[in-house]
Structures are given as structure tokens and as C-alpha cells.
Design an enzyme around this catalytic site. Structure first.
Site, mmCIF file in Angstrom:
data_model
loop_
_atom_site.group_PDB
_atom_site.id
_atom_site.type_symbol
_atom_site.label_atom_id
_atom_site.label_comp_id
_atom_site.label_asym_id
_atom_site.label_seq_id
_atom_site.Cartn_x
_atom_site.Cartn_y
_atom_site.Cartn_z
ATOM 1 N N ASN A 155 0.800 -1.234 0.000
ATOM 2 C CA ASN A 155 0.000 0.000 0.000
ATOM 3 C C ASN A 155 0.831 1.283 0.000
ATOM 4 O O ASN A 155 0.451 2.264 -0.622
ATOM 5 C CB ASN A 155 -1.031 -0.006 1.129
ATOM 6 C CG ASN A 155 -0.443 -0.310 2.481
ATOM 7 O OD1 ASN A 155 0.598 -0.949 2.586
ATOM 8 N ND2 ASN A 155 -1.091 0.156 3.519
ATOM 9 N N GLU A 253 3.448 -4.120 12.345
ATOM 10 C CA GLU A 253 2.447 -3.070 12.173
ATOM 11 C C GLU A 253 1.355 -3.714 11.359
ATOM 12 O O GLU A 253 1.568 -4.061 10.197
ATOM 13 C CB GLU A 253 3.104 -1.868 11.459
ATOM 14 C CG GLU A 253 2.436 -0.552 11.751
ATOM 15 C CD GLU A 253 1.414 -0.200 10.729
ATOM 16 O OE1 GLU A 253 0.676 -1.098 10.285
ATOM 17 O OE2 GLU A 253 1.347 0.988 10.360
ATOM 18 N N CYS A 287 -3.418 1.579 6.750
ATOM 19 C CA CYS A 287 -3.721 0.927 8.018
ATOM 20 C C CYS A 287 -4.403 1.881 8.989
ATOM 21 O O CYS A 287 -5.017 1.441 9.950
ATOM 22 C CB CYS A 287 -2.440 0.361 8.617
ATOM 23 S SG CYS A 287 -1.096 1.541 8.576
ATOM 24 N N GLU A 465 7.526 1.706 15.109
ATOM 25 C CA GLU A 465 8.359 2.276 14.055
ATOM 26 C C GLU A 465 8.580 3.750 14.404
ATOM 27 O O GLU A 465 7.845 4.314 15.209
ATOM 28 C CB GLU A 465 7.657 2.186 12.706
ATOM 29 C CG GLU A 465 7.405 0.761 12.264
ATOM 30 C CD GLU A 465 6.690 0.688 10.928
ATOM 31 O OE1 GLU A 465 7.074 -0.137 10.117
ATOM 32 O OE2 GLU A 465 5.739 1.461 10.729
HETATM 33 O O1 TXE Z 1 -1.425 -8.634 3.184
HETATM 34 P P1 TXE Z 1 -0.330 -9.653 3.653
HETATM 35 P P2 TXE Z 1 -2.337 -8.721 1.885
HETATM 36 C C1 TXE Z 1 -4.296 -5.894 5.558
HETATM 37 C C2 TXE Z 1 -5.471 -5.360 4.784
HETATM 38 C C3 TXE Z 1 -5.526 -6.235 3.589
HETATM 39 C C4 TXE Z 1 -5.114 -7.553 4.187
HETATM 40 C C5 TXE Z 1 -4.565 -8.530 3.207
HETATM 41 O O2 TXE Z 1 -6.642 -5.552 5.527
HETATM 42 O O3 TXE Z 1 -6.806 -6.325 3.021
HETATM 43 O O4 TXE Z 1 -4.137 -7.236 5.150
HETATM 44 O O5 TXE Z 1 -3.570 -7.893 2.388
HETATM 45 C C6 TXE Z 1 3.803 -11.245 3.112
HETATM 46 N N1 TXE Z 1 5.021 -15.592 5.607
HETATM 47 N N2 TXE Z 1 -3.074 -5.160 5.302
HETATM 48 O O6 TXE Z 1 -2.773 -10.120 1.641
HETATM 49 O O7 TXE Z 1 -0.578 -10.995 3.047
HETATM 50 C C7 TXE Z 1 3.252 -10.791 1.780
HETATM 51 O O8 TXE Z 1 3.865 -11.480 0.710
HETATM 52 C C8 TXE Z 1 5.787 -14.522 5.328
HETATM 53 C C9 TXE Z 1 -2.742 -4.129 6.253
HETATM 54 O O9 TXE Z 1 -1.650 -8.047 0.783
HETATM 55 O O10 TXE Z 1 -0.269 -9.550 5.113
HETATM 56 C C10 TXE Z 1 3.574 -9.313 1.839
HETATM 57 O O11 TXE Z 1 4.937 -9.098 1.512
HETATM 58 N N3 TXE Z 1 5.327 -13.448 4.653
HETATM 59 C C11 TXE Z 1 -1.471 -3.492 6.011
HETATM 60 C C12 TXE Z 1 3.326 -8.980 3.311
HETATM 61 O O12 TXE Z 1 3.383 -10.231 4.003
HETATM 62 C C13 TXE Z 1 4.032 -13.442 4.280
HETATM 63 C C14 TXE Z 1 -0.745 -3.629 4.772
HETATM 64 C C15 TXE Z 1 1.980 -8.329 3.611
HETATM 65 O O13 TXE Z 1 0.981 -9.053 2.963
HETATM 66 C C16 TXE Z 1 3.189 -14.524 4.567
HETATM 67 C C17 TXE Z 1 -1.171 -4.727 3.944
HETATM 68 C C18 TXE Z 1 3.730 -15.634 5.259
HETATM 69 N N4 TXE Z 1 3.000 -16.710 5.570
HETATM 70 C C19 TXE Z 1 -2.309 -5.417 4.223
HETATM 71 N N5 TXE Z 1 1.964 -14.238 4.058
HETATM 72 C C20 TXE Z 1 -1.032 -2.356 6.860
HETATM 73 N N6 TXE Z 1 -0.813 -2.601 8.159
HETATM 74 O O14 TXE Z 1 -0.831 -1.253 6.367
HETATM 75 C C21 TXE Z 1 2.040 -13.028 3.479
HETATM 76 N N7 TXE Z 1 3.289 -12.533 3.596
#
Ligand code: TXE
Length: 502
Positions: A155, A253, A287, A465
Site C-alpha cells: 500500500n 504493524e 492501516c 516504528e
Molecule cells: O497482506 P499480507 P495482503 C491488511 C489489509 C488487507 C489484508 C490482506 O486488511 O486487506 O491485510 O492484504 C507477506 N510468511 N493489510 O494479503 O498478506 C506478503 O507477501 C511470510 C494491512 O496483501 O499480510 C507481503 O509481503 N510473509 C497493512 C506482506 O506479508 C508473508 C498492509 C503483507 O501481505 C506470509 C497490507 C507468510 N505466511 C495489508 N503471508 C497495513 N498494516 O498497512 C504473506 N506474507
């Protein structure tokens, strides 16, 4: 597969060079405004992670031993190079996540500050401890942790990455980054910036790939000494288990469901402008998105009417066009999620006051666009009021008393950000202190600064952070205790030696 401009095919960044994944696998990067493939990067596996960790370990033997001032010089140079190259980074960020130019340019213009700030911290941050009795001098050293793993989302690709790598680098760690599979281009490009700034090879490594494969290989790697994630709460739980097994610190985060709390002394126009900004910037994919408008009942109806009118006027369009006010969602999956939640909201009995659909017109047919959406008749227990949607959707909930407003603002499992809107100084602070969230804004929303600690209460995360606390979290303390006494040191002699622990 067609590759469109800007063509980007640079594999991964390991030990100061762009190389292909060992198994030759690749990952396409899509432009969410039209579905076109704009780049191809490596899809790394455990072998590539191992190569990156080894490069980071080699680099740590020297980088971990540099002075804070030496690291600060390189980081300041990186900040300057990044400033020079910002237009290029802005354009690439827009292409990979669809966020509109006016927002992306504003956000990226601030990113170099993180390198300057943490470079300055490395140069100046010192610790002293009080004298230790009469016979011992004790001092502490902040030593880097080692090779750290960063898992970042799509994001705010560069801003969030920078919040992690700037303190890590300033403190003398080396790092392996697994960027989001949706937005790996700018994290890879940053390798060029660091190279030009003189950062030694192997300090900054980027291995793109998917979460359950590449991400898992990184976060379960036995020689990674700390993990820092920004992502969904579900991912946070999975990675926390890895960190627990390896007994390493974990900063996270995670998700949020931020409220804007509007007291009745806030003029309706201000209330509406604030909500539009808090809820729809980044197409709601942040977020701390103000996804819940908790508004005093006396102004509720006027606010809803004006908010819906203004939401309908927001200009959707090509995110590269400076006139565009709202770009597409960053992926098809994210738009599917938004559409699913809008249906859930309607099934739960909420009322759509604006949006609730894709925009009409050929210009939007290939991209993942969605209209700014306002829900009323919302109860706090509804899923649309409780779960992170991560899209341009805001729910409106009325309140009557200050206690009720606080209870509503605290009434989710998350605790990342909340904004409080009132001219009453006493009430503003009183309410802020009652809010269970890591960040509380008064008469503002979304503001962030490298010096200002950032992180969540409750299910929104662990650790912080930004600020000195982030630097400290990238160090471990070594306490050096020096015996200043010449007295005999023979604990087991009958008559001599120092006979006390202190
Ligand atoms: O996030 P992911 P996604 C929230 C938001 C969104 C939801 C899903 O609600 O709709 O999460 O988004 C890595 N082991 N936020 O699926 O999967 C992944 O490859 C290691 C909030 O895109 O959490 C990416 O690099 N790594 C938020 C990172 O985690 C893993 C920002 C984040 O992706 C993994 C994004 C695993 N098992 C989404 N699974 C915020 N806090 O701003 C995934 N990843």
C-alpha cells in the site's frame, strides 16, 4: 506476455547486484489501472533467501563495526540521491499500485527525511549509566542485532520499507527484504540508490516473491535475528509463531479500523473535509484509514448528506494524471474484497448513502476502480464496522455522550490510529488519553513523521516504528562492567578477595 513502459526486469538485488532467481522463476507486476504487465522480477525461493542471508552476514562483519557517523554519511548521501530521483520513483510507484500522482508525489517527497533522521540518530544517540558502586565502572554499548528480515506490503511500498530499513541500517544491521509481490519494483530500485551512495554490498538485499513461499523462507530462516512486518493481522500471527520458535524479536504493524470522533463543535464542512481525507486517501488502503466516522447525533444528518454529496464528486481517473483524485484499488483481489464487504454491509441492514459500485465508463473498464462509499444505519457490531476492509468505504455511527464516543472508538479489536475533532482543549486531551490506540491525532488525521513513534495497541501490532524507540528496537544492549579495584581477587581464599556481589 507484453512488457510495457517503464520496462522493468531486474530479478532480485543481492550482494550489490541485480541477479536472477537461482531456479529462474519470475513474478509479473501488474498496473492496476488497466491490468497491463509493467515489469517482471525474480520469484525467489529458499535458495535465494539463503544467498541473500549469506551476503548480509558477510556485510555485517564490517558494516556492524562502522561508527554511527560513517553510517550517517552514507545515509545522508542516499537521502540526497533519492531526492534527485524522486520523479522516477513517483512514477513507478503510481504504476505498480495505482495511487494517484498528487498523493504519491506528496508522500515520496518526505521519504528521504527518514534516512536523514535515522542517520542523525546514529551519529548522536548515546547512553550512559550511573556509576556502579565505588569499585566498578559500567557502561553500555548499543550493538546491532545482525541480519534482519523485513516483510513489507504494497500500500505504501517505499514509505513503509523506509520506516524499517532506515533505523535498521542506522543501527548497523544488514538486511534481507521480502517486498510485496504486488509492488516489488521500487524496493528493488532503491538498491541502485544505495549503491550510488556508497553503501557496502550485502547490507541491503531484496528477494521478491510470494508470502507463503519466499516470505516463509525468510521469516523461518534460523540465522535471521529479527523480523519486522507490515501486513495483515492474519500474516502477523503466522510470522509471530516463526519468531517465537526462533526466539527472536518481532515488530509488527498490522491491521486497523481507525475512527474519526467528531464532537458537535466541529463545523459540518470541516467534518466532511476531514472524513473525505481520512477515508479515501490511497483509495482507503492504509492501516490508519478513517473507516469509521463516529459523529455526534446533532450533526449526523447534515454531515451524512454533505459527505455523500462530496464523495460522489471525487474525480476518479488515470492515477498518472495530476488532476485525478482517486486511483484504482491496487489489485483485483483488493477490489473483490471491497465488493464482498459492501454486500455484507447491505445484508447486515446498513444503508448506502454514496458509492457501493464500480464507476461507469470505458475508461474504468480494465482497472480495479471502485466509487467512494458511505454506509449509514450502521451498528458497531456489524462486520463492516469491525473488520478491516482496506478500500474506499466509510461507515457512519452516531453518538450522544462523550463516554459513548470513547466506547465506540475503542470498540474494535484494533488499536492503531484514532482522530479526535473538537475545539475544546480539555475534552480533546481527555478523550485522547482514553483512546486505546498507538496514534491519536487531534484535529488532524494521517500525519506521520520520522521522529514520531508509530505502532499499534491490541491486534494492530507489536513494537514501534519511527523515533528513537525504533532505533533502539534495532539494537541490543551490551553492558560492560569494569572492575576498578586492585584488591586481591580470590573469592575462595580465607582472608581475601571481594566478598560481595553487587
Ligand atoms: O497482506 P499480507 P495482503 C491488511 C489489509 C488487507 C489484508 C490482506 O486488511 O486487506 O491485510 O492484504 C507477506 N510468511 N493489510 O494479503 O498478506 C506478503 O507477501 C511470510 C494491512 O496483501 O499480510 C507481503 O509481503 N510473509 C497493512 C506482506 O506479508 C508473508 C498492509 C503483507 O501481505 C506470509 C497490507 C507468510 N505466511 C495489508 N503471508 C497495513 N498494516 O498497512 C504473506 N506474507
Amino acid at each position: 506476455m507484453t512488457i510495457h513502459q517503464p520496462q522493468f526486469a531486474r530479478g532480485m538485488f543481492v550482494d550489490g547486484d541485480y541477479v536472477d532467481a537461482a531456479a529462474g522463476k519470475t513474478l509479473p507486476v501488474e498496473n492496476p489501472k488497466n491490468g497491463e504487465i509493467i515489469g517482471v522480477v525474480a520469484d525467489g525461493d529458499a535458495t535465494d533467501i539463503e544467498a541473500a542471508v549469506q551476503a548480509a552476514e558477510r556485510a555485517f562483519t564490517t558494516w556492524g563495526d562502522t561508527t554511527g557517523a560513517e553510517r550517517a554519511d552514507i545515509m545522508e548521501r542516499a537521502a540526497q540521491i533519492l531526492r534527485r530521483r524522486l520523479p522516477e520513483f513517483v512514477s513507478l510507484e503510481i504504476d505498480q499500485i495505482g495511487r494517484c500522482r498528487r498523493e504519491m508525489a506528496a508522500q515520496l517527497s518526505r521519504v528521504p527525511e527518514w534516512f536523514s533522521y535515522f542517520g542523525a540518530v546514529a551519529r548522536t544517540h548515546e547512553d550512559t549509566v550511573p556509576p556502579f558502586g565505588r569499585t566498578h565502572l559500567n557502561y553500555t554499548r548499543r550493538v546491532p542485532i545482525g541480519v534482519v528480515g523485513h516483510v513489507t506490503p504494497w500500500n505504501h511500498p517505499i514509505l513503509i520499507l523506509t520506516k524499517k530499513i532506515a533505523p535498521a541500517m542506522a543501527a548497523g544491521n544488514t538486511m534481507v527484504v521480502k517486498p510485496s509481490e504486488i509492488a516489488p519494483i521500487t524496493p528493488l530500485m532503491l538498491g541502485e540508490v544505495f549503491k550510488e551512495a556508497g553503501l557496502p554490498n550485502g547490507v541491503y538485499n531484496v528477494v521478491p516473491g510470494y508470502g507463503p513461499t519466499t516470505g516463509l523462507a525468510l521469516t523461518s530462516h534460523p540465522r535471521i535475528r529479527k523480523i519486522d512486518l507490515t501486513g495483515g493481522t492474519a500474516t502477523g500471527r503466522v510470522i509471530a509463531e516463526m519468531a517465537g520458535k526462533n526466539l527472536i524479536p518481532f515488530t509488527a504493524e498490522l491491521g486497523g479500523k481507525a475512527s474519526l470522533v467528531m464532537f458537535p463543535d466541529t463545523p459540518v464542512e470541516r467534518c466532511v473535509a476531514a472524513t473525505l481525507f481520512a477515508s479515501f486517501v490511497a483509495t482507503g488502503q492504509t492501516c490508519v484509514q478513517g473507516s469509521r466516522l463516529v459523529v455526534h447525533r446533532s450533526i449526523h444528518d447534515r454531515v451524512v448528506a454533505e459527505l455523500s454529496r462530496r464523495a460522489d464528486l471525487i474525480r476518479l481517473g488515470d492515477p498518472q494524471d495530476p488532476a485525478t483524485q482517486l486511483g484504482p484499488l491496487s489489485s483485483k483481489r483488493q477490489r473483490d474484497t471491497v465488493e464482498r464487504y459492501v454486500k455484507i454491509g447491505l445484508d447486515e441492514g446498513a444503508t448506502l448513502a454514496a458509492g457501493g459500485k464500480r464507476p461507469d465508463g470505458e475508461a474504468f473498464s480494465r482497472g480495479y476502480y471502485y466509487r467512494p462509499t458511505v454506509f449509514t444505519d450502521v451498528k458497531n457490531e456489524m462486520r463492516i464496522a469491525q473488520e478491516e476492509i482496506f478500500g474506499p468505504v466509510v461507515v457512519v455511527i452516531p453518538f450522544d455522550t462523550e463516554e459513548e464516543a470513547i466506547a465506540l472508538a475503542n470498540g474494535t479489536e484494533f488499536g492503531l490510529g484514532t482522530s479526535v475533532w473538537t475545539k475544546d482543549v480539555a475534552r480533546a486531551h481527555r478523550v485522547a488519553h482514553a483512546i486505546r490506540a498507538g496514534i491519536v491525532w487531534i484535529n488532524d488525521h494521517h500525519r506521520i513523521d520520522p521522529a514520531s513513534p508509530w505502532g499499534g495497541f491490541k491486534m494492530s501490532g507489536l513494537g514501534r516504528e519511527n523515533g528513537l524507540i525504533a532505533y533502539d528496537e534495532y539494537t541490543q544492549i551490551q553492558s560492560v562492567i569494569v572492575n576498578l579495584s586492585d584488591a586481591a581477587f580470590d573469592w575462595y581464599s580465607d582472608d581475601g578477595g571481594e566478598k560481595r556481589y553487587s
